[in-house]
Write an enzyme that holds these catalytic residues in place. Sequence first.
Site, PDB file in Angstrom:
ATOM      1  CB  ALA A  71       9.673  61.178   9.985  1.00 24.97           C
TER       2      ALA A  71
ATOM      3  CD  GLU B 173       4.387  56.019   2.404  1.00 23.48           C
ATOM      4  OE1 GLU B 173       4.393  56.774   3.406  1.00 23.48           O
ATOM      5  OE2 GLU B 173       4.212  56.453   1.221  1.00 23.48           O
TER       6      GLU B 173
ATOM      7  CB  VAL C  43      -5.454  54.738   4.143  1.00 23.46           C
ATOM      8  CG1 VAL C  43      -6.899  54.615   4.699  1.00 23.46           C
ATOM      9  CG2 VAL C  43      -4.531  53.943   4.807  1.00 23.46           C
TER      10      VAL C  43
ATOM     11  CB  CYS D 294      10.160  72.523   9.755  1.00 27.46           C
ATOM     12  SG  CYS D 294      11.907  73.182  10.662  1.00 27.46           S
TER      13      CYS D 294
ATOM     14  CG  ASP E  36       4.574  66.904  10.135  1.00 26.53           C
ATOM     15  OD1 ASP E  36       4.973  67.029  10.965  1.00 26.53           O
ATOM     16  OD2 ASP E  36       4.985  66.679   8.853  1.00 26.53           O
TER      17      ASP E  36
ATOM     18  CE  LYS F   4       0.502  70.554  12.629  1.00 26.16           C
ATOM     19  NZ  LYS F   4       0.006  69.349  13.454  1.00 26.16           N
ATOM     20  CB  THR F   5      10.121  69.060  14.166  1.00 28.12           C
ATOM     21  OG1 THR F   5       9.785  68.450  15.786  1.00 28.12           O
ATOM     22  CG2 THR F   5       9.872  70.467  14.035  1.00 28.12           C
TER      23      THR F   5
ATOM     24  CB  CYS G 186      13.057  74.671  15.106  1.00 28.33           C
ATOM     25  SG  CYS G 186      12.613  75.404  13.674  1.00 28.33           S
TER      26      CYS G 186
END
Length: 408
Positions: A16, A38, A81, A164, A297, A305-306, A340
């Site tokens: 995200a 990635e 990585v 979350c 995150d 953390k969202t 949230c």
Amino acid sequence: MTVAKQYDVVIVGGGAAGIATASSILRRASHLSVAIVEPADTHYYQPGWTMVGAGVFSSHSTSRTMASVMPKAANWIKAAVNILDPSNNALELSNGTNITYGRLVVCPGLKLNWSGVEGLEAALGHNGVTSNYSYKTAPYTWELVQNLKSGKALFTQPPMPIKCAGAPQKALYLSADHWFRQGVIRDIDINFFTSTPGLFGVAHYVPALMKYIEKYDAALHLQHTLTKIDSAAKIATFRNQEGELVESEYDMLHVCPPQCAPDFIRQSPLANSDGWVDVDQETLQSKHFENVWSLGDVISAPNAKTAAAARAQAPVVATNLLAHAGSSNRVNHYNGYGSCPLTVERGKIVLAEFGYGGKLLPSFPKWLIDGQYPSVLAWLLKAQALPWLYWNAMLKGREWLVKPEHNS
Ligand code: FAD
């Protein structure tokens, strides 16, 4: 000797945060060479997994190919990585190559530590043990919920920080709501075991949530941490605040796994003593390397953390990185925003939106959505608007509702 390939900007992680940041940078500075490192083939909309666990979304609606979300102008390096070497502006990749960068953005998310609970890895996905924290097992939650007509259901939450923080109790509410509607709830003993000292970190939302705990007659076990699952005997073991071990039988067990920083971050010079990327919580710049930023995150900042947080952070990182590259002197700051949406029943949500220090940061006027009460509109937001916003705005660098704030 092979010369390491050099990019203006390298982004670690195409989740995200990584895709949103790459898009935000490229919208402003398409001339830059931007690489995204990635390894995964698939990109997931993880906020949808709560809805999968409640039979509202199909699991495939929460995933797309990684290729389809990569910004066209970015270079996708399909590798992980292994080693971060910020003193030399270099990264060592799992495919054996090294790359170098002018500026680095670090956002590989966090590590779900399934092996942190004895017996969890082996138990997960069968015999009543499930988790909405995995794409694979979120559908199994819904299967278990539908099949349970009587017995004991446990929902667990590990020590903070977790992504979350509302998701463990969202699973409880949506499961209980189904049992309530089916008329079987009186025969199901519902329990919430959480490592935290309270139901939710921001007091403003607790009364509305407690009403649902009471409605579903769920037993709250605060400061209880899941340590072991004996899946053959169907017994979960918890450690309470006094350090005693408490056992509970179960017919259904929904587990939120313990969470920590990824190993390669923990072992890097970017990490703080807890393993998270050590950043200035407003500028999101590394405290140790001035050409490095981090978001999502993995950061040390005390925000929720969202994905909503990553949505607000991406434009801040993009603009601050470009300012550092000489485009302006303007430094923007992140106010800790996270959101949230607590799915208290099918069709209603208590929408928690807050920043650093628990400061309330509602996106809507009170008359439209009041976070102290369950809202039908907030449900429509979660079920329809937010997934659309994620795929079509956030990941494309359209910064709706999250224009970065300026530090004067
Ligand atoms: P991620 O999206 O997890 O992406 C990290 C990426 O980094 C992955 O693609 C991974 O493959 C890659 N990566 C990992 N290691 C490496 C490496 N070594 N090298 C290169 N790349 C690497 N948020 C909300 O806003 N609202 C909600 O309602 C909500 N509900 C949730 C419910 C559940 C059940 C879960 C699990 C999450 C929920 N979230 C919610 C949280 C949200 O999904 C995360 O906060 C968000 O995805 C974080 O983005 P990220 O980019 O930091 O990490």
